[in-house]
Design a protein around this motif. Sequence first.
Motif, PDB file in Angstrom:
ATOM      1  N   VAL A  92       7.200 -66.135 -24.346  1.00 25.62           N
ATOM      2  CA  VAL A  92       7.712 -65.612 -23.075  1.00 25.62           C
ATOM      3  C   VAL A  92       8.463 -66.690 -22.305  1.00 25.62           C
ATOM      4  CG1 VAL A  92       7.044 -64.650 -20.833  1.00 25.62           C
ATOM      5  CG2 VAL A  92       5.913 -63.862 -22.916  1.00 25.62           C
ATOM      6  N   HIS A  93       7.857 -67.859 -22.206  1.00 28.81           N
ATOM      7  CA  HIS A  93       8.493 -69.011 -21.555  1.00 28.81           C
ATOM      8  C   HIS A  93       7.803 -70.260 -22.072  1.00 28.81           C
ATOM      9  CE1 HIS A  93       9.468 -72.008 -18.464  1.00 28.81           C
ATOM     10  NE2 HIS A  93      10.532 -71.273 -18.221  1.00 28.81           N
ATOM     11  N   PRO A  94       8.543 -71.206 -22.652  1.00 29.37           N
ATOM     12  CA  PRO A  94       7.921 -72.382 -23.266  1.00 29.37           C
ATOM     13  C   PRO A  94       7.010 -73.135 -22.304  1.00 29.37           C
ATOM     14  CG  PRO A  94      10.229 -72.260 -23.859  1.00 29.37           C
ATOM     15  CD  PRO A  94      10.008 -71.201 -22.823  1.00 29.37           C
ATOM     16  N   VAL A  95       5.861 -73.512 -22.802  1.00 29.61           N
ATOM     17  CA  VAL A  95       4.885 -74.249 -22.008  1.00 29.61           C
ATOM     18  C   VAL A  95       5.224 -75.731 -22.055  1.00 29.61           C
ATOM     19  CG1 VAL A  95       2.445 -74.777 -21.693  1.00 29.61           C
ATOM     20  CG2 VAL A  95       3.132 -72.539 -22.576  1.00 29.61           C
ATOM     21  N   SER A  96       5.324 -76.341 -20.903  1.00 30.26           N
ATOM     22  CA  SER A  96       5.633 -77.770 -20.847  1.00 30.26           C
ATOM     23  C   SER A  96       4.469 -78.575 -21.406  1.00 30.26           C
ATOM     24  CB  SER A  96       5.913 -78.192 -19.402  1.00 30.26           C
ATOM     25  OG  SER A  96       6.078 -79.593 -19.318  1.00 30.26           O
ATOM     26  N   ILE A 132      -2.807 -66.644 -27.600  1.00 27.73           N
ATOM     27  CA  ILE A 132      -2.358 -66.758 -26.212  1.00 27.73           C
ATOM     28  C   ILE A 132      -1.308 -67.852 -26.069  1.00 27.73           C
ATOM     29  CG2 ILE A 132      -3.097 -67.483 -23.902  1.00 27.73           C
ATOM     30  CD1 ILE A 132      -5.713 -65.958 -24.395  1.00 27.73           C
ATOM     31  N   VAL A 133      -1.568 -69.017 -26.658  1.00 29.23           N
ATOM     32  CA  VAL A 133      -0.606 -70.121 -26.568  1.00 29.23           C
ATOM     33  C   VAL A 133       0.716 -69.725 -27.223  1.00 29.23           C
ATOM     34  CG1 VAL A 133      -0.115 -72.492 -27.275  1.00 29.23           C
ATOM     35  CG2 VAL A 133      -2.389 -71.891 -26.434  1.00 29.23           C
ATOM     36  N   VAL A 139       2.301 -62.193 -19.871  1.00 32.90           N
ATOM     37  CA  VAL A 139       2.169 -62.161 -21.329  1.00 32.90           C
ATOM     38  C   VAL A 139       1.388 -60.897 -21.664  1.00 32.90           C
ATOM     39  CG1 VAL A 139       1.293 -63.364 -23.364  1.00 32.90           C
ATOM     40  CG2 VAL A 139       2.173 -64.673 -21.413  1.00 32.90           C
ATOM     41  N   ARG A 140       2.043 -59.960 -22.353  1.00 32.85           N
ATOM     42  CA  ARG A 140       1.464 -58.630 -22.538  1.00 32.85           C
ATOM     43  C   ARG A 140       1.171 -58.289 -23.995  1.00 32.85           C
ATOM     44  NH1 ARG A 140       5.205 -55.178 -18.230  1.00 32.85           N
ATOM     45  NH2 ARG A 140       5.709 -56.946 -16.872  1.00 32.85           N
ATOM     46  N   SER A 188      16.375 -63.671 -17.960  1.00 32.98           N
ATOM     47  CA  SER A 188      17.076 -64.411 -16.911  1.00 32.98           C
ATOM     48  C   SER A 188      16.105 -65.068 -15.954  1.00 32.98           C
ATOM     49  CB  SER A 188      18.000 -63.462 -16.140  1.00 32.98           C
ATOM     50  OG  SER A 188      17.262 -62.402 -15.566  1.00 32.98           O
ATOM     51  N   LYS A 189      14.947 -64.441 -15.765  1.00 30.39           N
ATOM     52  CA  LYS A 189      13.957 -65.031 -14.869  1.00 30.39           C
ATOM     53  C   LYS A 189      13.481 -66.365 -15.412  1.00 30.39           C
ATOM     54  CE  LYS A 189       9.445 -64.275 -12.801  1.00 30.39           C
ATOM     55  NZ  LYS A 189       8.329 -63.363 -12.586  1.00 30.39           N
ATOM     56  N   ALA A 190      13.202 -66.407 -16.711  1.00 26.08           N
ATOM     57  CA  ALA A 190      12.735 -67.647 -17.319  1.00 26.08           C
ATOM     58  C   ALA A 190      13.809 -68.717 -17.257  1.00 26.08           C
ATOM     59  CB  ALA A 190      12.322 -67.392 -18.770  1.00 26.08           C
TER      60      ALA A 190
END
Length: 350
Positions: A198-202, A191-192, A123-124, A77-79
Amino acid sequence: MLQFVKRLLSHLQGETLKLFGLAGILLLIWGTLAPIGTLVWWVSQSAESLGLKEEEEQKRLRSSNSASQGATGSANSKAANSKIDCYIVYLSGVGDFSTDQLLSGEKFFLDQLEQLHPNCVTVRDVFPYSAANESLGGQRLLAPLWEAIEEADGWLKNADVLIKIRNLWRFAIAADDRYGEVYGRGIATAIVDRMNAVHPVSSSPRQPINLILLGTSGGVQVALGAVPYLHDRLPARLTVVSLGGTFDGEAGFETADEVYQLKGDNDWVPILPRVVFASRWRWTIGSPFNQARQQGRYHFLESGPHEHDGDQGYFGVENINGTETTYVGLTLQKVNQLPIWSRNEKTTTP
């Protein structure tokens, strides 16, 4: 001293000495073969998967964004509800077996950072001791051995030193000029991928994203080794935060925007690289480490009475000298005070 050595060898004569000799030979063979797994992984990759083609990398990021926007009922929900422009990537120490093995103190630390900085996600699940981001339990050949060591009790628990030795060899690969580039590209790819999970990188943010690589022990060397390739692949401001970390002073220092090293008063491990690696010596003024220090991009801070690990380590849950502050709580305070959480914060050299 010589007499002591003679007495020690006399005491270890016979089968015990042979056992130690065999163990030493096995460790040397192990170290010699350590790069093979990294090289095998490398030849199995394509230019697209490694982010070597800029157009393909942009397509990859855009496809991740589209998939996220089309998804409904996201568990994160945070993302879904916040503007995320900050990623905290955690890279663990050499004693870890997998990314599922985070200590309670590590989980608390990362959870608190997310709460304190709602624009950040953590990111864990990047395992810094595998270029393929594969935990030891996922390696077919030796998986039974690593799992047995991990689950051992009693005096057999001491066998976990084999995991540390195995991971130390990977640390050595990351610091080796011959294999470091390959290893760094592998970790950057992991990492990418995990950032996107976790949350898509723009692919085209209005401002560079805030990418914080936070590591401890050998994870810091691995993080620094990935920095140049993350710089090539992502529109990001790159910061490395070391909690008792070890590094050679070469990889990453020419590219990282800022590097912060926090060291505990009772942690002697970060002192070793200052002696071992020439790039860390003060008089090698042209080394990437010393150049970053002179340019004000490297910052050294005392974190408090931390040891390298354990209950009094950076993620220790024990209280400090009878106070209400825990060791991990103090670490959290120190990291939260760093001027890295907003792009508008001005960095000052302590």
